[in-house]
Motif scaffolding. Sequence first.
Motif, PDB file in Angstrom:
ATOM      1  N   ARG A  24     -40.649  -7.246 -11.544  1.00  0.00           N
ATOM      2  CA  ARG A  24     -39.713  -6.095 -11.521  1.00  0.00           C
ATOM      3  C   ARG A  24     -39.151  -5.428 -10.224  1.00  0.00           C
ATOM      4  O   ARG A  24     -38.178  -5.301  -9.904  1.00  0.00           O
ATOM      5  CB  ARG A  24     -40.094  -5.056 -12.565  1.00  0.00           C
ATOM      6  N   GLU A  25     -40.268  -5.417  -9.396  1.00  0.00           N
ATOM      7  CA  GLU A  25     -40.017  -4.609  -8.137  1.00  0.00           C
ATOM      8  C   GLU A  25     -39.295  -5.384  -7.230  1.00  0.00           C
ATOM      9  O   GLU A  25     -38.241  -5.068  -6.506  1.00  0.00           O
ATOM     10  CB  GLU A  25     -41.252  -4.299  -7.621  1.00  0.00           C
ATOM     11  N   LEU A 100     -38.942   1.077 -10.632  1.00  0.00           N
ATOM     12  CA  LEU A 100     -38.566  -0.127 -10.814  1.00  0.00           C
ATOM     13  C   LEU A 100     -39.755  -0.990 -11.406  1.00  0.00           C
ATOM     14  O   LEU A 100     -39.468  -1.732 -12.256  1.00  0.00           O
ATOM     15  CB  LEU A 100     -37.986  -0.828  -9.406  1.00  0.00           C
ATOM     16  N   ALA A 108     -34.037  -4.203 -14.807  1.00  0.00           N
ATOM     17  CA  ALA A 108     -34.655  -4.405 -13.345  1.00  0.00           C
ATOM     18  C   ALA A 108     -34.251  -6.026 -13.250  1.00  0.00           C
ATOM     19  O   ALA A 108     -34.024  -6.220 -11.918  1.00  0.00           O
ATOM     20  CB  ALA A 108     -36.221  -4.336 -13.520  1.00  0.00           C
TER      21      ALA A 108
END
Lengths: 211, 211
Positions: A24-25, A100, A108
């Motif tokens: 996601r990040e 995030l 995301a």
Amino acid sequence: MKVTKEKAAANRAALVRAAARLFRERGIDGVGVAEICKSAGLTHGALYAQFASKEALAAEALAYGLDRSFVGLTAVKGDRGTTLTAFLDAYLAPQHRDDLAGGCPMAASASEIARQDEAISAQFSDGFERIVEAIQRMLGTTATTASAAAARQHALAIAAAMIGGIAAARAVRKARPDLSDEIVMAVRQVLGEVGGEAAIPRADAAASTHG
Amino acid sequence: MKVTKEKAAANRAALVRAAARLFRERGIDGVGVAEICKSAGLTHGALYAQFASKEALAAEALAYGLDRSFVGLTAVKGDRGTTLTAFLDAYLAPQHRDDLAGGCPMAASASEIARQDEAISAQFSDGFERIVEAIQRMLGTTATTASAAAARQHALAIAAAMIGGIAAARAVRKARPDLSDEIVMAVRQVLGEVGGEAAIPRADAAASTHG
DNA sequence: TGTACATCAGTGAACGCGCGTTCACTGATGTAC
DNA sequence: TGTACATCAGTGAACGCGCGTTCACTGATGTAC
């Protein structure tokens, strides 16, 4: 070295959890398997005792992230526990935009999932369908929408706008933090209207909904 | 071998055009500089005579894609030539959903732009702001929204929902083509309502808008 | 207009690097007796 | 309960590969005279 069944299961879960956050990040293409394994306290070769490939891990990480973020929450509390007002307040919030790694995987990763294989599309579809059905149930209690078909239509549009709102707010954030805040607030407000909230309901709604 | 100024400018433009298409189709991380250069008819080293880095090319490719897709179209035709109905019909269409490489870069790349640097965020912000202002102008002519502030709020939400709608429709497409179609149609319909289209306006609106 | 030469866009080999995946090996686990 | 041994999760070196970027070189361009 062999390890207890419990420890192996815990390692597998740690891999999924680490992957869910890192993907996601930084995106699926943006994180290597070595970093995921390291983050889970393992060496890179260990991944292949648990998963067929990075792609298989990504599908499972997406499912995990969906269950642990807003999508899963609606399944637990959705039928009566969560109102649309509370749900929109939680999703369309600066805290969610800024988280995030821990936020909704659909927001995301929406645009990159279009480029992944069908297994990942299926996980996204499942999460999207669940959130749409939860919103439709929430609309049922407050609805301005007469028919079930109209309620579903509105629920689909609300879900799309939530995802697009958070994704857009994140995309503009580095260059235009003011615009980013404005997007979050505007989408929050307009979706409330679409969902049948009164035109100036915030004080009342907050009092009757929270706590 | 040196090349005429015109040829050099044409090569530069070909790089930007190729990058704009490939980045939308497969993501910035998903395409190498060698492939972009090859697609533009050059070798990979040539890129660095024109751009400082892949990242600099990405920023310019995003600006190009924004000008050439829906965002740019509204700037040319927006003030009076395009109605909200026609704009929503064009954006929230299966043809747009299926044209990743040629469609709106915000829908194609929203979630990955959150992870890029500020120069790319600035390009996205500029495109988003332009499309919001265009929608606000469109709302002006048909509006149910009384104040300018309310019109901008609605325009922001509509823009976010358009991007989220196309991104979500693409994400679910491989696994659930039926749901993908449903998303596109529902978002199209509900945004029309939010923008002040009559409840059952399709035949009338189409007749009065097109041609 | 004709000649000499500096410029510089583009070439292609090479750079170090990190990628996803494989594999021979380790050694504690957990089963069979 | 105690012993022998097959299992297999995890290790870490190695695989081939493509990445973004650099750089010495090329040679047509376009300028200076």
